[in-house]
Design a protein around this motif. Structure first.
Motif, PDB file in Angstrom:
ATOM      1  N   THR A 116       0.851  -1.191   0.000  1.00 38.34           N
ATOM      2  CA  THR A 116       0.000   0.000   0.000  1.00 38.34           C
ATOM      3  C   THR A 116       0.885   1.237   0.000  1.00 38.34           C
ATOM      4  OG1 THR A 116      -0.114  -0.055   2.420  1.00 38.34           O
ATOM      5  CG2 THR A 116      -1.917  -1.111   1.214  1.00 38.34           C
ATOM      6  N   VAL A 117       0.422   2.289  -0.627  1.00 39.91           N
ATOM      7  CA  VAL A 117       1.203   3.532  -0.697  1.00 39.91           C
ATOM      8  C   VAL A 117       1.262   4.143   0.700  1.00 39.91           C
ATOM      9  CG1 VAL A 117       1.349   5.844  -1.706  1.00 39.91           C
ATOM     10  CG2 VAL A 117       0.600   3.909  -3.112  1.00 39.91           C
ATOM     11  N   SER A 118       2.483   4.374   1.167  1.00 46.48           N
ATOM     12  CA  SER A 118       2.685   4.906   2.517  1.00 46.48           C
ATOM     13  C   SER A 118       3.098   6.372   2.534  1.00 46.48           C
ATOM     14  CB  SER A 118       3.750   4.086   3.250  1.00 46.48           C
ATOM     15  OG  SER A 118       4.993   4.182   2.576  1.00 46.48           O
ATOM     16  N   LEU A 178       6.091   2.493  -0.636  1.00 47.46           N
ATOM     17  CA  LEU A 178       5.074   1.513  -0.260  1.00 47.46           C
ATOM     18  C   LEU A 178       5.343   0.928   1.114  1.00 47.46           C
ATOM     19  CD1 LEU A 178       4.819  -0.700  -3.488  1.00 47.46           C
ATOM     20  CD2 LEU A 178       3.282   1.144  -2.811  1.00 47.46           C
ATOM     21  N   ASN A 179       4.264   0.534   1.786  1.00 44.26           N
ATOM     22  CA  ASN A 179       4.357  -0.424   2.879  1.00 44.26           C
ATOM     23  C   ASN A 179       4.376  -1.767   2.170  1.00 44.26           C
ATOM     24  OD1 ASN A 179       4.251   1.270   5.179  1.00 44.26           O
ATOM     25  ND2 ASN A 179       2.042   1.477   4.929  1.00 44.26           N
ATOM     26  N   VAL A 180       5.527  -2.359   2.033  1.00 47.10           N
ATOM     27  CA  VAL A 180       5.729  -3.542   1.204  1.00 47.10           C
ATOM     28  C   VAL A 180       5.148  -4.792   1.862  1.00 47.10           C
ATOM     29  CG1 VAL A 180       7.491  -5.041   0.163  1.00 47.10           C
ATOM     30  CG2 VAL A 180       7.801  -2.558   0.173  1.00 47.10           C
ATOM     31  N   VAL A 233      -1.580  -2.358  -4.015  1.00 47.13           N
ATOM     32  CA  VAL A 233      -1.276  -2.279  -5.440  1.00 47.13           C
ATOM     33  C   VAL A 233      -0.153  -3.261  -5.765  1.00 47.13           C
ATOM     34  CG1 VAL A 233      -2.000   0.116  -5.755  1.00 47.13           C
ATOM     35  CG2 VAL A 233       0.364  -0.376  -5.091  1.00 47.13           C
ATOM     36  N   ARG A 234      -0.022  -3.534  -7.045  1.00 50.38           N
ATOM     37  CA  ARG A 234       1.117  -4.301  -7.546  1.00 50.38           C
ATOM     38  C   ARG A 234       1.856  -3.398  -8.524  1.00 50.38           C
ATOM     39  NH1 ARG A 234       1.383  -9.424 -11.691  1.00 50.38           N
ATOM     40  NH2 ARG A 234       3.602  -9.849 -11.374  1.00 50.38           N
ATOM     41  N   ILE A 235       3.169  -3.312  -8.347  1.00 54.30           N
ATOM     42  CA  ILE A 235       3.993  -2.489  -9.226  1.00 54.30           C
ATOM     43  C   ILE A 235       5.114  -3.354  -9.790  1.00 54.30           C
ATOM     44  CG2 ILE A 235       5.474  -0.466  -9.424  1.00 54.30           C
ATOM     45  CD1 ILE A 235       4.048   0.632  -6.945  1.00 54.30           C
ATOM     46  N   ILE A 236       5.286  -3.273 -11.087  1.00 53.92           N
ATOM     47  CA  ILE A 236       6.412  -3.914 -11.753  1.00 53.92           C
ATOM     48  C   ILE A 236       7.279  -2.788 -12.300  1.00 53.92           C
ATOM     49  CG2 ILE A 236       7.139  -5.416 -13.640  1.00 53.92           C
ATOM     50  CD1 ILE A 236       4.396  -6.829 -13.338  1.00 53.92           C
ATOM     51  N   GLY A 237       8.558  -2.850 -11.992  1.00 56.37           N
ATOM     52  CA  GLY A 237       9.488  -1.831 -12.447  1.00 56.37           C
ATOM     53  C   GLY A 237      10.097  -2.199 -13.788  1.00 56.37           C
ATOM     54  N   TYR A 238      10.996  -1.366 -14.236  1.00 52.24           N
ATOM     55  CA  TYR A 238      11.682  -1.597 -15.511  1.00 52.24           C
ATOM     56  C   TYR A 238      12.770  -2.651 -15.345  1.00 52.24           C
ATOM     57  CZ  TYR A 238       9.317   2.085 -18.027  1.00 52.24           C
ATOM     58  OH  TYR A 238       8.362   2.836 -18.654  1.00 52.24           O
ATOM     59  N   PHE A 294       6.741   0.495 -14.522  1.00 54.01           N
ATOM     60  CA  PHE A 294       6.469  -0.083 -15.842  1.00 54.01           C
ATOM     61  C   PHE A 294       5.001  -0.483 -15.904  1.00 54.01           C
ATOM     62  CE2 PHE A 294       6.154  -3.761 -18.697  1.00 54.01           C
ATOM     63  CZ  PHE A 294       6.560  -3.167 -19.870  1.00 54.01           C
ATOM     64  N   GLU A 295       4.525  -1.108 -14.831  1.00 54.14           N
ATOM     65  CA  GLU A 295       3.129  -1.536 -14.762  1.00 54.14           C
ATOM     66  C   GLU A 295       2.624  -1.316 -13.347  1.00 54.14           C
ATOM     67  OE1 GLU A 295       0.930  -5.789 -14.925  1.00 54.14           O
ATOM     68  OE2 GLU A 295       2.242  -5.346 -16.619  1.00 54.14           O
ATOM     69  N   LEU A 296       1.429  -0.776 -13.230  1.00 56.04           N
ATOM     70  CA  LEU A 296       0.799  -0.512 -11.941  1.00 56.04           C
ATOM     71  C   LEU A 296      -0.634  -0.990 -12.010  1.00 56.04           C
ATOM     72  CD1 LEU A 296       0.538   0.991  -9.150  1.00 56.04           C
ATOM     73  CD2 LEU A 296      -0.072   3.016 -10.476  1.00 56.04           C
ATOM     74  N   SER A 297      -1.069  -1.729 -11.000  1.00 59.08           N
ATOM     75  CA  SER A 297      -2.455  -2.196 -10.995  1.00 59.08           C
ATOM     76  C   SER A 297      -2.956  -2.355  -9.567  1.00 59.08           C
ATOM     77  CB  SER A 297      -2.574  -3.529 -11.739  1.00 59.08           C
ATOM     78  OG  SER A 297      -1.756  -4.505 -11.147  1.00 59.08           O
ATOM     79  N   PRO A 298      -4.272  -2.193  -9.384  1.00 60.65           N
ATOM     80  CA  PRO A 298      -4.866  -2.493  -8.076  1.00 60.65           C
ATOM     81  C   PRO A 298      -4.682  -3.988  -7.797  1.00 60.65           C
ATOM     82  CG  PRO A 298      -6.438  -1.369  -9.509  1.00 60.65           C
ATOM     83  CD  PRO A 298      -5.267  -1.746 -10.353  1.00 60.65           C
TER      84      PRO A 298
END
Length: 129
Positions: A27-29, A47-49, A94-99, A114-118
């Motif tokens: 979650t975005v912290s 993020l709170n990872v 959220v799920r985030i994929i970086g480059y 690179f990709e961001l999704s709920p």
């Protein structure tokens, strides 16, 4: 035939490692914004990872404090910002994929989206109701 199988197996491993990237859930912290006269307007967040679901590249100094940058020139930046803001306000994951080139310059404490999704928002919202 056995040699062919070994070669194909080795090639598949090489292609996986060449396309690796940070894959992080949480979650975005924290939201960090900057607006300047010199075109240095930017938005970063942390993020709170959720550690058990996340994976980081070996060059990431500390995954728990990794800073993510939103590309404000991207045509999907508004949509991404809406997801980031909702995650921050409502503490939805959220799920985030970086480059995949995040390690090109050595150790790092930041990555770009690179990709961001709920992630499971439907279930989370139902649980809160």
């Amino acid at each position: 035939m056995r040699v062919k199988s070994l070669v194909l197996g080795a090639l598949s491993l090489l292609s996986v490692s060449a396309n690796a990237a940070n894959d992080v859930y949480g979650t975005v912290s924290e939201l960090i914004t900057r607006s300047g006269d010199n075109g240095d307007t930017s938005l970063y967040f942390r993020l709170n990872v959720t550690s058990e679901n996340s994976s980081f590249e070996s060059c990431v100094v500390d995954g728990n404090t990794l800073t993510w940058a939103l590309d404000l020139s991207s045509p999907v930046a508004t949509f991404q910002y809406d997801i980031i803001k909702k995650s921050f306000v409502d503490q939805l994951p959220v799920r985030i994929i970086g480059y995949d080139n995040v390690c090109d310059n050595g150790n790092t404490d930041s990555d770009k989206i690179f990709e961001l999704s709920p992630w499971s928002w439907h279930a989370q919202i139902e649980e809160k109701e």
